[in-house]
Design an enzyme around this catalytic site. Sequence first.
Site, PDB file in Angstrom:
ATOM      1  N   LYS A 112       2.247   0.114  -2.292  1.00  0.00           N
ATOM      2  CA  LYS A 112       0.980   0.119  -2.989  1.00  0.00           C
ATOM      3  C   LYS A 112       0.922   0.581  -4.466  1.00  0.00           C
ATOM      4  O   LYS A 112       1.679   1.542  -4.798  1.00  0.00           O
ATOM      5  CB  LYS A 112      -0.157   0.787  -2.153  1.00  0.00           C
TER       6      LYS A 112
HETATM    7  N1  GLU Z   1      -4.191  -5.875  -1.320  1.00  0.00           N
HETATM    8  C1  GLU Z   1      -4.111  -6.773  -0.036  1.00  0.00           C
HETATM    9  C2  GLU Z   1      -3.941  -5.532   0.954  1.00  0.00           C
HETATM   10  O1  GLU Z   1      -4.311  -4.665   1.001  1.00  0.00           O
HETATM   11  C3  GLU Z   1      -2.894  -7.806  -0.076  1.00  0.00           C
HETATM   12  C4  GLU Z   1      -1.559  -7.222  -0.154  1.00  0.00           C
HETATM   13  C5  GLU Z   1      -0.508  -8.416  -0.292  1.00  0.00           C
HETATM   14  O2  GLU Z   1      -1.044  -9.642  -0.499  1.00  0.00           O
HETATM   15  O3  GLU Z   1       0.502  -7.910  -0.698  1.00  0.00           O
HETATM   16  O4  GLU Z   1      -3.588  -6.388   2.073  1.00  0.00           O
END
Ligand code: GLU
Length: 422
Positions: A112
């Site tokens: 993240k």
């Molecule tokens: N930000 C989204 C989540 O928390 C998508 C993450 C992604 O597609 O890599 O799942």
Amino acid sequence: MASSNPVAEAPNIWAVAQAQFDAAAEQLDLDPGLRRVLRVPQRELTVNFPVTMDDGHVEVFTGYRIQHNVSRGPAKGGIRYHQDVTRDEVRALSMWMTWKCAVVNIPYGGGKGGVIVDPKKLSMRELEGLTRRFTTEISPLIGPDRDIPAPDVNTNAQVMAWMMDTFSMHRGYTIPGVVTGKPIAIGGSLGRNEATARGAVYTLHQASRTLDIPLAGARVSIQGYGNAGSIAADLLADEGAVIVAVSDSSGGIYNTKGLDPARVSAWKAEHGTVVGFPGADSVSNTEILELDCEILVPAALENQITAQNAPRIQARIVAEAANGPTTPEADQILYDRGVFVIPDILCNAGGVTVSYFEWVQDMQSFFWTESRINESLHEIMDRAFESVHAMSERHSVHMRTAAYMVAVARVAEATTLRGLYP
Ligand code: GLU
């Protein structure tokens, strides 16, 4: 998403993520060495970087990219822009991505990123400059075979386009697979924009069957009217559900007879908020959680359902479109009260699942139809729900611990098979 700062006021979200992991590790009787490995992120990068603002002065921003675990494949997870981002928050979110990818069994680890910024205060030019410099700063970590960012809170397809372009400019050729959630015109996937909400609705179908609460006619309250919340409102209204309340960071609106999501979205596009929508009463971001309804969809930020308000939640199903909306104490209270929680790492995994499809399509330069994407998503979400629900029944644990048990067992198996290097 409440206008106050929920992350700062509430329990440390990283401690929450670790406590959730500990509960599952205990149930699984996980080896103590493995516990120590999986309890912490593998790699953390903090960057402080300059951006020239429109008036010519230079501002320095702080951002993070954290990889929790890469045993099952490249790190995967979004980038958020928010004034309350902290390193602990990004740690928690990266750990949740590891479990999320494992619950739906896609070949990724978890990562993240975040930048401490209120993007609503930036011009488009400043936002682009910030995005391009942040991408440059984290470029030692990212790449289609190592770590693949995507949109999250306050980032979108345009931000992903700038990230992809910046990374490609460094290399001298176009590398679409470095990020997902891109615009369709540059290697994005059909269905990606709707995927988080669509996946959540598939899990709601399963929960509604399990509990015998038909979606048609069910009253739904949605906290958060961003990508996940607004599209979930559309899809649920199409199923005949009654959207009684929605909110955004400025506040909420409420009408027991139901709100028309298309009209609310048009209002928000014009006024920048759902607040003031004609023919609705106003409701606060905390009140919206406690309304009389069958389904509550927290689709905003962390730490919204706590030990304080969990006893007053009236919904029978809580579908966590947001990451981390419920604290461990609240989980136990809801479970004891018979409220069925579809945990975030299952409920909102549709987004990363279609990100996976986007990445596969980019690698093959061969693009799928939207119906193929939605069918594959449906299949994966149904299978994940069934394995988590079966685990929950077998071990008499709530759905979150069950989802963690499914996920942690998969990550533990991969880590054990690979062995410790050196
Ligand atoms: N930000 C989204 C989540 O928390 C998508 C993450 C992604 O597609 O890599 O799942």
